[in-house]
Each structure stands twice: as C-alpha cells, then as structure tokens.
Design a protein around this motif. Sequence first.
Motif, PDB file in Angstrom:
ATOM      1  N   ASP A  24       0.832  -1.201   0.000  1.00  0.00           N
ATOM      2  CA  ASP A  24       0.000   0.000   0.000  1.00  0.00           C
ATOM      3  C   ASP A  24       0.868   1.253   0.000  1.00  0.00           C
ATOM      4  O   ASP A  24       1.946   1.239   0.599  1.00  0.00           O
ATOM      5  CB  ASP A  24      -0.909  -0.008   1.232  1.00  0.00           C
ATOM      6  CG  ASP A  24      -2.344  -0.363   0.880  1.00  0.00           C
ATOM      7  OD1 ASP A  24      -2.674  -0.363  -0.320  1.00  0.00           O
ATOM      8  OD2 ASP A  24      -3.123  -0.636   1.801  1.00  0.00           O
ATOM      9  N   PRO A  25       0.434   2.324  -0.690  1.00  0.00           N
ATOM     10  CA  PRO A  25      -0.884   2.511  -1.310  1.00  0.00           C
ATOM     11  C   PRO A  25      -1.004   1.965  -2.735  1.00  0.00           C
ATOM     12  O   PRO A  25      -2.086   2.042  -3.322  1.00  0.00           O
ATOM     13  CB  PRO A  25      -1.042   4.027  -1.318  1.00  0.00           C
ATOM     14  CG  PRO A  25       0.345   4.541  -1.501  1.00  0.00           C
ATOM     15  CD  PRO A  25       1.235   3.588  -0.735  1.00  0.00           C
ATOM     16  N   THR A  28      -3.833  -0.723  -3.280  1.00  0.00           N
ATOM     17  CA  THR A  28      -5.187  -0.171  -3.247  1.00  0.00           C
ATOM     18  C   THR A  28      -5.480   0.634  -4.507  1.00  0.00           C
ATOM     19  O   THR A  28      -6.581   0.521  -5.082  1.00  0.00           O
ATOM     20  CB  THR A  28      -5.371   0.735  -2.010  1.00  0.00           C
ATOM     21  OG1 THR A  28      -5.103  -0.026  -0.823  1.00  0.00           O
ATOM     22  CG2 THR A  28      -6.788   1.274  -1.940  1.00  0.00           C
ATOM     23  N   ILE A  29      -4.520   1.419  -4.967  1.00  0.00           N
ATOM     24  CA  ILE A  29      -4.721   2.232  -6.167  1.00  0.00           C
ATOM     25  C   ILE A  29      -4.887   1.350  -7.405  1.00  0.00           C
ATOM     26  O   ILE A  29      -5.827   1.520  -8.196  1.00  0.00           O
ATOM     27  CB  ILE A  29      -3.544   3.212  -6.367  1.00  0.00           C
ATOM     28  CG1 ILE A  29      -3.523   4.257  -5.255  1.00  0.00           C
ATOM     29  CG2 ILE A  29      -3.634   3.888  -7.739  1.00  0.00           C
ATOM     30  CD1 ILE A  29      -2.300   5.146  -5.263  1.00  0.00           C
ATOM     31  N   TYR A  65     -13.427   1.922  -2.351  1.00  0.00           N
ATOM     32  CA  TYR A  65     -11.962   1.903  -2.241  1.00  0.00           C
ATOM     33  C   TYR A  65     -11.438   3.080  -1.418  1.00  0.00           C
ATOM     34  O   TYR A  65     -10.375   2.976  -0.792  1.00  0.00           O
ATOM     35  CB  TYR A  65     -11.321   1.861  -3.632  1.00  0.00           C
ATOM     36  CG  TYR A  65     -11.179   0.438  -4.133  1.00  0.00           C
ATOM     37  CD1 TYR A  65     -10.039  -0.317  -3.870  1.00  0.00           C
ATOM     38  CD2 TYR A  65     -12.225  -0.162  -4.828  1.00  0.00           C
ATOM     39  CE1 TYR A  65      -9.929  -1.629  -4.306  1.00  0.00           C
ATOM     40  CE2 TYR A  65     -12.124  -1.479  -5.268  1.00  0.00           C
ATOM     41  CZ  TYR A  65     -10.973  -2.204  -4.998  1.00  0.00           C
ATOM     42  OH  TYR A  65     -10.865  -3.509  -5.411  1.00  0.00           O
ATOM     43  N   TRP A  69      -9.036   2.795   1.752  1.00  0.00           N
ATOM     44  CA  TRP A  69      -7.874   3.672   1.896  1.00  0.00           C
ATOM     45  C   TRP A  69      -7.806   4.266   3.305  1.00  0.00           C
ATOM     46  O   TRP A  69      -6.746   4.311   3.936  1.00  0.00           O
ATOM     47  CB  TRP A  69      -7.952   4.770   0.844  1.00  0.00           C
ATOM     48  CG  TRP A  69      -6.790   5.718   0.848  1.00  0.00           C
ATOM     49  CD1 TRP A  69      -6.557   6.727   1.740  1.00  0.00           C
ATOM     50  CD2 TRP A  69      -5.708   5.758  -0.086  1.00  0.00           C
ATOM     51  NE1 TRP A  69      -5.408   7.403   1.421  1.00  0.00           N
ATOM     52  CE2 TRP A  69      -4.858   6.824   0.309  1.00  0.00           C
ATOM     53  CE3 TRP A  69      -5.381   5.014  -1.217  1.00  0.00           C
ATOM     54  CZ2 TRP A  69      -3.697   7.161  -0.393  1.00  0.00           C
ATOM     55  CZ3 TRP A  69      -4.231   5.346  -1.918  1.00  0.00           C
ATOM     56  CH2 TRP A  69      -3.398   6.393  -1.507  1.00  0.00           C
ATOM     57  N   ASN A 125      -2.500  -6.739   2.638  1.00  0.00           N
ATOM     58  CA  ASN A 125      -2.338  -5.896   3.817  1.00  0.00           C
ATOM     59  C   ASN A 125      -2.249  -6.685   5.124  1.00  0.00           C
ATOM     60  O   ASN A 125      -2.085  -6.089   6.188  1.00  0.00           O
ATOM     61  CB  ASN A 125      -3.486  -4.888   3.907  1.00  0.00           C
ATOM     62  CG  ASN A 125      -3.373  -3.789   2.865  1.00  0.00           C
ATOM     63  OD1 ASN A 125      -2.302  -3.592   2.273  1.00  0.00           O
ATOM     64  ND2 ASN A 125      -4.449  -3.068   2.624  1.00  0.00           N
TER      65      ASN A 125
END
Length: 268
Positions: A24-25, A28-29, A65, A69, A125
């Motif tokens: 991450d990040p 997630t992106i 999302y 985040w 994660n």
Amino acid sequence: MFVTRLISGIVLVIGLIATFIFGDPAVTIVFGLLSLIADFELMRVFGLEKQAIGIITYLSVLTYYILIWFDKMELVIPLLVVSLVLILIIYVVKYPKIRIEAVAESFFAIVYAGMLLSHVVFTRNLYDGAWLVWLIVFGSWGADTCAYCVGKLIGKHHFSELSPKKTMEGCIGGVIGAGLLSFIYAFFVPDMIWFPITPLVVFPVVTMISAVVSIFGDLAASAIKRNHDVKDYGNIIPGHGGVLDRFDSVIFVAPFVYYLLMLSTVFS
C-alpha cells in the motif's frame, strides 16, 4: 496472437510483482482502478455503462476503495444500502425505460467487480501479506496454467458447456498443480509468527480449495458473456481481452484465500 498474449502476460505479471512488492498505497490504487474498469466492462455488457444507473455503480466502487484507503470498513454496509436506494430511485424515475433486471445487474456489478476483487488488497495488507498474496495467484492463474497443460496432454472428458476446451482431467491437473506450486513456494517463505500452522500444510490446502473455486469463477464470467452474446469483456489487455477476462478467476479466488487464511488461524 500467441506472441501478443505472451508478451502482455509477462508485462502483467511484472506489474503485479511490482505492485505486491510496493504494497500500500500501490495495491489499493492499482486494484481500485482494475475494479473500476471491471465494473465498466460489466455494465457495458449489460448495456448500462452510459446511463445514470451505471454512474452510480462507478461512484459506489470508487467510494468503497476510498473507505479501504482510510480504513473505514464499518461504513461498507451503509454504502451498499445507499447505493441500492439510489439505484432504485433512478429505476423509478426512468420507469419504464429501465427494467428491474437493471437494478439487480447494477448492484451485482458493485459487489462482483468491486468488492470481491478488493480481497487481493485485504490479503496483501495482512501481516506477511507480501508472501501470502501469491496464494491468490497460484490458486487462479497457476491453476489455470496447469489445467491448460494437463488438458492439452491427456484431456478427454468434457467438463462444461460453458467452456468447450475445459476437461475433467485438466481441472484435476489444475487443482493438483496449484497445490504443488504453493507447497514448493512454502519452502521459501520466512517464519510467520502470527501463522501457527506450518505453511507446508496450509498453503497447499488453501490453494487447492481456491483452485476448485477458480474453475467456477472462470465459468461464471463465461456464462455472463454467453447470456449477452459477447466474446470478450474488452480489449484493454492485448491477447487477453478485458480486465474481467483476465481476472475472472482472481475475483472468485481472492475472497476464499483471504477467509481461509483467517479461518486457519482461528482453528489453530
């Protein structure tokens, strides 16, 4: 065609490796974007991609999302409720131009394309997630590759009308092959303090169960295409089609890997 498929596949794997290493990040992106594209592809198959009801699904996946985040997962159920209400409002306003089937398809797209795929992020994660996330790859793409090779060599018995090339022998070979891949992989992972059962046992079990699930993930995506008379979901990945064409099994496997890992810690 084969060369194009091979090159794009290599690029895809390299991109995946980089994403998983960065964590991450980036995860997630990247998977947020993949989910948005997958949602759009699905809504296009349904013929709703440019309608207001389609825009609600894009905003819902994006908001989902954003919640990931900022670690606000307790708001996911309120998000789903609000999304459904908004979709129903549009259904009423647009009636009779929009049928009730569009409501079900839109809500399905949010969960299928957005929420199921997000379990890749959840797995990465986890503590030691950089190692555990590859079980998703072994259970989906690894199983698919093994199934293809075994099916080509000894496949004789047809498995499903949804996929003329799938054979029983190939499916079994895919499940066993995925288990072997994760068993070998387990020798290279570091000690996992939070993980009380040896990876030599857990990894093959989790991956083989996931490999069975991946078969139905692939077939489910094929069934949707058959119902709507489309060959591919898109052409964003040369030689492979759309995001849903390439990640159809991952969408099913990711939640199973994540929850099976959680379950293994509870029982141990």
